[in-house]
Design a protein around this motif. Sequence first.
Motif, PDB file in Angstrom:
ATOM      1  N   ALA A  93       1.028  -1.271   0.095  1.00 31.28           N
ATOM      2  CA  ALA A  93       0.060   0.059  -0.115  1.00 31.28           C
ATOM      3  C   ALA A  93       0.920   1.197   0.167  1.00 31.28           C
ATOM      4  O   ALA A  93       0.496   2.250  -0.740  1.00 31.28           O
ATOM      5  N   ASP A  94       1.987   1.310   0.696  1.00 32.31           N
ATOM      6  CA  ASP A  94       2.756   2.511   0.800  1.00 32.31           C
ATOM      7  C   ASP A  94       3.422   2.813  -0.514  1.00 32.31           C
ATOM      8  O   ASP A  94       3.259   3.985  -0.968  1.00 32.31           O
ATOM      9  N   GLU A 100       0.807   3.987  -3.002  1.00 32.24           N
ATOM     10  CA  GLU A 100       0.383   5.308  -2.725  1.00 32.24           C
ATOM     11  C   GLU A 100       1.467   6.300  -3.294  1.00 32.24           C
ATOM     12  O   GLU A 100       1.164   7.344  -3.928  1.00 32.24           O
ATOM     13  N   LYS A 101       2.688   5.954  -3.091  1.00 33.23           N
ATOM     14  CA  LYS A 101       3.919   6.732  -3.551  1.00 33.23           C
ATOM     15  C   LYS A 101       3.937   6.779  -5.031  1.00 33.23           C
ATOM     16  O   LYS A 101       4.194   7.846  -5.581  1.00 33.23           O
ATOM     17  N   THR A 144       1.448   6.122  -7.400  1.00 33.47           N
ATOM     18  CA  THR A 144       0.280   6.765  -8.138  1.00 33.47           C
ATOM     19  C   THR A 144      -0.004   8.017  -7.907  1.00 33.47           C
ATOM     20  O   THR A 144      -0.592   8.881  -8.575  1.00 33.47           O
ATOM     21  N   SER A 145       0.570   8.675  -6.773  1.00 35.94           N
ATOM     22  CA  SER A 145       0.636  10.242  -6.457  1.00 35.94           C
ATOM     23  C   SER A 145       1.722  10.903  -7.082  1.00 35.94           C
ATOM     24  O   SER A 145       1.841  12.081  -6.833  1.00 35.94           O
ATOM     25  N   LYS A 179       1.116   9.066 -11.641  1.00 36.45           N
ATOM     26  CA  LYS A 179      -0.137   9.532 -11.394  1.00 36.45           C
ATOM     27  C   LYS A 179      -0.817   9.791 -12.793  1.00 36.45           C
ATOM     28  O   LYS A 179      -1.963   9.370 -12.531  1.00 36.45           O
ATOM     29  N   CYS A 234      -3.413  -3.349  -4.457  1.00 44.40           N
ATOM     30  CA  CYS A 234      -3.260  -1.613  -4.139  1.00 44.40           C
ATOM     31  C   CYS A 234      -3.140  -0.727  -5.153  1.00 44.40           C
ATOM     32  O   CYS A 234      -3.077   0.353  -4.823  1.00 44.40           O
TER      33      CYS A 234
END
Length: 169
Positions: A24-25, A28-29, A31-32, A36, A55
Amino acid sequence: MISYNYKLIGVLSDTHLRDIKECADLAEKLTSGPFKNVDAIIHAGDHTCPELESCFYPKPWFSVRGNMDSLLVDVPQYLIFGINNFRVGVIHGWGSPHDIEQRILESFAAHSLDVIIYGHSHYPACHMVANTLMFNPGSPTDKRYAPTCTVGILDFGDIIEGRHIEFTY
């Protein structure tokens, strides 16, 4: 052959994650950050954590099994599919990193591919061999002998363009 209509593809390999929190971490890093604006994601093996794909949902996900992926029995050893008018092969790779590309090219010799995406060496690569783009995204979590951790972006326009992005996990 199945074909997809995507422009930007995020590419990663050799994540070697241990649990859902690490998955998940990382997702998140990515896809942001560098992933992105990608239309889909390709993972070239050694996820080591079966939850990684979930994820990245809802991004379309394509992946192959690496030598460390004993828990991913339903994931194929290799893939061949189309993106726009290009033929794409994905494989993890095996053995010594010194002649890995030659072995991979031989394994896809019966197919006329525009790009081969691979991993295993943790070392980024983006260059032409004959008429095929050889692309290794490196690893976002374990640089091994590479100067930095990296991920990749493939842009499927009139030609295929690849680039690497330094990444800190």
